[in-house]
Design a protein around this motif. Structure first.
Motif, PDB file in Angstrom:
ATOM      1  N   ILE A 189      17.249  19.947  -2.241  1.00 24.85           N
ATOM      2  CA  ILE A 189      16.463  19.601  -1.862  1.00 24.85           C
ATOM      3  C   ILE A 189      16.194  18.388  -0.790  1.00 24.85           C
ATOM      4  N   SER A 190      15.718  18.162   0.163  1.00 30.06           N
ATOM      5  CA  SER A 190      15.531  16.324   0.801  1.00 30.06           C
ATOM      6  C   SER A 190      14.258  15.879   0.225  1.00 30.06           C
ATOM      7  N   SER A 191      14.809  14.113  -0.060  1.00 29.81           N
ATOM      8  CA  SER A 191      13.663  13.045  -0.477  1.00 29.81           C
ATOM      9  C   SER A 191      12.440  13.453   0.554  1.00 29.81           C
ATOM     10  N   GLN A 192      13.069  13.967   1.846  1.00 31.89           N
ATOM     11  CA  GLN A 192      12.603  13.463   2.926  1.00 31.89           C
ATOM     12  C   GLN A 192      11.848  14.411   4.052  1.00 31.89           C
ATOM     13  N   SER A 193      10.788  15.036   4.611  1.00 28.21           N
ATOM     14  CA  SER A 193      10.995  16.204   5.835  1.00 28.21           C
ATOM     15  C   SER A 193      10.824  15.675   6.619  1.00 28.21           C
ATOM     16  N   SER A 194      10.257  14.572   7.334  1.00 26.86           N
ATOM     17  CA  SER A 194      10.967  13.420   8.050  1.00 26.86           C
ATOM     18  C   SER A 194      11.262  12.535   8.592  1.00 26.86           C
ATOM     19  N   PHE A 195      12.650  12.454   9.659  1.00 28.09           N
ATOM     20  CA  PHE A 195      13.350  11.700  10.188  1.00 28.09           C
ATOM     21  C   PHE A 195      13.613  11.236  11.327  1.00 28.09           C
ATOM     22  N   MET A 196      14.074   9.923  11.709  1.00 30.45           N
ATOM     23  CA  MET A 196      13.641   9.563  13.055  1.00 30.45           C
ATOM     24  C   MET A 196      12.058   9.773  14.066  1.00 30.45           C
ATOM     25  N   ASP A 197      11.890   8.218  13.152  1.00 35.84           N
ATOM     26  CA  ASP A 197       9.966   8.133  13.822  1.00 35.84           C
ATOM     27  C   ASP A 197       9.381   9.369  13.715  1.00 35.84           C
ATOM     28  N   GLY A 198       9.440  10.416  12.691  1.00 40.45           N
ATOM     29  CA  GLY A 198       8.219  11.593  12.937  1.00 40.45           C
ATOM     30  C   GLY A 198       9.255  12.637  13.432  1.00 40.45           C
ATOM     31  N   LYS A 199      10.651  12.435  14.314  1.00 42.23           N
ATOM     32  CA  LYS A 199      10.789  13.520  15.216  1.00 42.23           C
ATOM     33  C   LYS A 199      11.154  14.634  15.526  1.00 42.23           C
ATOM     34  N   VAL A 200      12.401  14.043  14.327  1.00 44.41           N
ATOM     35  CA  VAL A 200      13.000  15.125  13.004  1.00 44.41           C
ATOM     36  C   VAL A 200      12.141  15.591  12.263  1.00 44.41           C
ATOM     37  N   LEU A 201      11.578  16.843  11.830  1.00 41.93           N
ATOM     38  CA  LEU A 201      11.413  18.155  11.168  1.00 41.93           C
ATOM     39  C   LEU A 201      11.663  18.733   9.812  1.00 41.93           C
ATOM     40  N   GLU A 233       1.123  11.694   8.391  1.00 35.63           N
ATOM     41  CA  GLU A 233       0.863  10.809   6.706  1.00 35.63           C
ATOM     42  C   GLU A 233       0.673  12.486   5.705  1.00 35.63           C
ATOM     43  N   LYS A 234      -0.290  13.145   5.962  1.00 32.50           N
ATOM     44  CA  LYS A 234      -0.672  13.690   5.042  1.00 32.50           C
ATOM     45  C   LYS A 234      -0.171  14.836   4.776  1.00 32.50           C
ATOM     46  N   TYR A 235       0.272  15.123   6.565  1.00 36.13           N
ATOM     47  CA  TYR A 235       1.329  16.478   6.985  1.00 36.13           C
ATOM     48  C   TYR A 235       2.829  16.689   5.895  1.00 36.13           C
ATOM     49  N   ASP A 236       2.832  15.157   5.857  1.00 32.02           N
ATOM     50  CA  ASP A 236       4.482  14.877   5.143  1.00 32.02           C
ATOM     51  C   ASP A 236       4.100  15.158   3.132  1.00 32.02           C
ATOM     52  N   GLU A 237       2.607  14.618   3.410  1.00 28.30           N
ATOM     53  CA  GLU A 237       2.360  14.692   1.699  1.00 28.30           C
ATOM     54  C   GLU A 237       2.401  15.915   1.513  1.00 28.30           C
ATOM     55  N   LYS A 238       1.788  16.976   1.673  1.00 28.31           N
ATOM     56  CA  LYS A 238       1.133  19.104   1.693  1.00 28.31           C
ATOM     57  C   LYS A 238       2.437  19.331   1.827  1.00 28.31           C
ATOM     58  N   VAL A 239       3.686  18.622   2.543  1.00 27.59           N
ATOM     59  CA  VAL A 239       4.918  20.138   2.672  1.00 27.59           C
ATOM     60  C   VAL A 239       6.237  19.009   1.280  1.00 27.59           C
ATOM     61  N   LEU A 240       5.930  18.282   1.386  1.00 26.12           N
ATOM     62  CA  LEU A 240       6.688  17.516   0.685  1.00 26.12           C
ATOM     63  C   LEU A 240       6.691  17.800  -0.676  1.00 26.12           C
ATOM     64  N   GLU A 241       4.828  17.801  -1.620  1.00 25.65           N
ATOM     65  CA  GLU A 241       4.434  18.094  -2.537  1.00 25.65           C
ATOM     66  C   GLU A 241       4.765  19.909  -2.841  1.00 25.65           C
ATOM     67  N   PHE A 242       4.584  20.616  -1.984  1.00 28.42           N
ATOM     68  CA  PHE A 242       4.958  22.035  -1.893  1.00 28.42           C
ATOM     69  C   PHE A 242       6.212  22.273  -2.285  1.00 28.42           C
ATOM     70  N   ALA A 243       6.939  21.370  -1.421  1.00 30.19           N
ATOM     71  CA  ALA A 243       8.419  21.680  -1.360  1.00 30.19           C
ATOM     72  C   ALA A 243       8.602  21.234  -2.990  1.00 30.19           C
ATOM     73  N   LYS A 244       8.458  20.164  -3.803  1.00 29.90           N
ATOM     74  CA  LYS A 244       8.901  19.099  -4.885  1.00 29.90           C
ATOM     75  C   LYS A 244       8.211  20.504  -5.918  1.00 29.90           C
ATOM     76  N   ARG A 245       8.105  20.790  -5.969  1.00 30.81           N
ATOM     77  CA  ARG A 245       6.514  21.808  -6.923  1.00 30.81           C
ATOM     78  C   ARG A 245       7.611  23.051  -7.408  1.00 30.81           C
ATOM     79  N   LEU A 246       7.398  23.720  -6.465  1.00 30.66           N
ATOM     80  CA  LEU A 246       8.284  25.124  -6.609  1.00 30.66           C
ATOM     81  C   LEU A 246       9.545  24.818  -6.858  1.00 30.66           C
ATOM     82  N   GLN A 247      10.365  23.833  -6.126  1.00 33.37           N
ATOM     83  CA  GLN A 247      12.024  24.276  -6.042  1.00 33.37           C
ATOM     84  C   GLN A 247      12.011  23.883  -7.791  1.00 33.37           C
ATOM     85  N   HIS A 248      11.231  22.922  -8.406  1.00 36.81           N
ATOM     86  CA  HIS A 248      11.211  22.598  -9.636  1.00 36.81           C
ATOM     87  C   HIS A 248      10.682  23.806 -10.227  1.00 36.81           C
ATOM     88  N   HIS A 249      10.072  24.644 -10.194  1.00 38.97           N
ATOM     89  CA  HIS A 249       9.174  25.842 -10.651  1.00 38.97           C
ATOM     90  C   HIS A 249      10.362  27.118 -10.436  1.00 38.97           C
TER      91      HIS A 249
END
Length: 406
Positions: free
Chosen positions: A323-335, A373-389
Motif C-alpha cells: 500500500i502507498s501512503s499517497q495516491s497523487s504525485f508530481m503536483d497531482g499529474k500522476v495518480l 482534494e476530496k478525490y485523494d481523500e476518498k480513494v486513500l480512505e477506501f484503500a487503507k480500510r480494505l487493505q487493513h481488513h
C-alpha cells in the motif's frame, strides 16, 4: 470547480487490465473527452483469462451500470453462503441467506474492451455499440521513466524501440507490482504474506450430484489449520449465465513458507523459471499438481477435493501486501489507482471493487462533483480500510484460530 477546468486534454494510462480500462472509460464518457492512450505491458492483443472468478460487489455493479451499460446481466447470484465440515456436511450454524453476485474476470474485461475500442468477441454478441470516442490501446509497452515536463508529464517506454510522450495526466493502473509506483515512491514494498492462493475452475456439469448440492447457487467455505478453500459458480464460455453451461470456481489458500523447498518447487514452472507472484495457467509442473490433488483428497471435504481433482488448468498466486501512503504525485499529474495504490488480499473480494470505486470517484472529480482534494481523500480512505481488513482476515484464516475450522 467546472468540468472545463478539470478535464485534461491528454491522458496516458499505464496498464490495460480492469482498472486501466475502467479509468479510460470514465474519461471517454466526459462531455469533452481527452485523448486517451493505454500502454499495456503484455505483448498479446488480448490479456489472457486466468479462469478467475470475481465477486461483483456494489462498486463493480454501479460502475458497469453507469459506464458500460452492457444491456445484459453480468453475474450469477448466490443467495446463500455456508461452511462445510471435514465429513462433507453443511454446518447449520453457518448458513446465511446473504445474496452475493459472482462474475468472471474474462467477462468484465471483454465488455470493457468492447466499450473502449469496439473490440467484438463472443461476450459482446447482440450488444449495441455507442458513439463514445475510442482509446488507443498499445501492447508490448514497458515503461522506463516518468518525469515532470513544462508541458505536463513525460512518459518513456520501450516498444520495439524507445518511445516517449507527454500527457496532462498519467494514471498508474499497472497492478500491485506497479512500475510507476516504483519510480515515484521507491520506498513502497510489496511483501509476501506467507501463503498462496491456488485457483481453478471446472464445468458445473462435471460435478457429482453431492458436489452440486452444496456448490450451485451457494457461496461455500471450508477451514482447517493453515488452509481455507471457497467456491462459487461463475459465468461460462463467452459469459453465458445459462445453468449447465457455467463454471464452478474455487480458491484454496495454503500456507507456504518463503524460501522453503516446497515453496520454491511450487513457484518454479515447468520451463524452469522461478515465478515471483503468479504461476500462470499451463506453467505448473505435473508433479506439483499431482501432489496438491493428493493433499486435497487427504484434508478437504470430498466435494472440494472432487472440484480440485476435476480441474485441468490450475494456477497459483502468492498472497502479498502493498500500500502507498499517497495516491497523487508530481503536483497531482500522476495518480496511482487500483492495485497500484493498494494490493488487497483476496479475502476482501474487493480488488475489482477498488478499481471500480477509484474510477467512479475519478468521474466525480472530472465532472466537478468533488474537488481533487476530496478525490485523494476518498480513494486513500477506501484503500487503507480494505487493505487493513484483508490483512486481518488473512492472518486469522491462515495463522489464527478461525471459528469454523473443520
Amino acid at each position: 470547480m467546472s468540468t472545463q477546468s478539470t478535464t485534461p486534454k491528454s491522458v496516458i494510462i499505464v496498464g490495460g487490465s480492469l482498472a486501466g480500462l475502467m479509468h479510460a472509460l470514465v474519461f471517454l464518457s466526459l462531455p469533452s473527452p481527452p485523448k486517451v492512450r493505454i500502454l499495456e505491458r503484455s505483448p498479446t492483443a488480448l490479456l489472457h483469462d486466468q479462469g478467475a472468478g470475481v465477486v461483483a460487489g456494489n462498486e463493480t455493479q454501479e460502475f458497469f451500470a453507469k459506464y458500460v451499460r452492457p444491456g445484459r446481466d453480468i453475474a450469477v447470484t448466490s443467495p446463500m453462503r455456508h461452511y462445510l465440515n471435514r465429513k462433507r456436511d453443511v454446518m447449520p450454524e453457518t448458513v446465511k441467506h446473504q445474496a452475493q453476485r459472482m462474475t468472471s474476470w474474462d467477462l468484465l474485461y471483454h465488455l470493457l474492451r468492447w466499450r473502449i475500442e469496439g473490440r467484438e468477441s463472443g461476450h459482446t454478441q447482440g450488444l449495441e455499440a455507442d458513439d463514445r470516442p475510442k482509446a488507443q490501446y498499445d501492447n508490448g509497452c514497458t515503461v522506463t521513466g516518468v518525469a515532470e515536463d513544462p508541458d505536463g508529464i513525460r512518459l518513456t517506454w520501450t516498444q520495439h524501440g524507445e518511445h516517449s510522450a507527454i500527457a496532462d495526466l498519467v494514471i498508474a493502473a499497472d497492478g500491485a507490482s506497479s512500475t510507476i509506483r516504483r519510480l515515484v515512491a521507491p520506498a513502497v514494498e510489496r511483501k509476501y504474506a506467507g501463503y498462496v492462493g491456488w485457483r481453478g475452475t471446472c464445468p458445473e456439469t462435471e460435478l457429482s450430484e453431492a458436489a452440486r448440492e452444496v456448490f450451485i447457487e451457494r457461496f461455500t467455505f471450508y477451514h482447517t489449520d493453515g488452509n481455507q478453500i471457497l467456491g462459487y459458480v461463475i459465468p461460462g464460455r463467452d459469459g453465458t449465465l445459462e445453468p449447465g453451461k457455467r463454471l464452478f470456481n474455487w480458491v484454496w489458500y495454503c500456507n507456504s513458507a518463503e524460501g522453503s523447498p516446497e515453496h520454491e518447487d511450487l513457484m518454479t514452472g515447468n520451463d524452469g523459471k522461478r515465478h515471483a507472484i503468479t504461476l500462470p495457467v499451463g506453467a505448473m509442473k505435473g508433479s506439483v499438481w499431482k501432489r496438491q490433488q493428493e493433499y486435497a483428497a487427504e484434508i478437504l471435504p470430498p466435494q472440494f477435493a472432487e472440484a480440485v481433482r476435476k480441474t485441468e488448468q490450475p494456477f497459483v498466486q502468492a498472497i502479498t501486501d502493498v500500500i502507498s501512503s499517497q495516491s497523487s504525485f508530481m503536483d497531482g499529474k500522476v495518480l496511482l489507482v487500483g492495485d497500484a495504490l493498494a494490493g488487497f488480499r483476496p479475502h476482501t473480494a474487493a480488488s475489482t471493487g477498488q478499481a471500480a470505486f477509484d474510477a467512479l470517484t475519478l468521474g466525480q472529480w472530472m465532472t466537478g462533483e468533488i474537488t481533487k482534494e476530496k478525490y485523494d481523500e476518498k480513494v486513500l480512505e477506501f484503500a487503507k480500510r480494505l487493505q487493513h481488513h484483508g490483512v486481518v482476515l488473512g492472518e486469522r484464516s491462515q495463522f489464527g484460530r478461525h471459528p469454523f475450522n473443520g
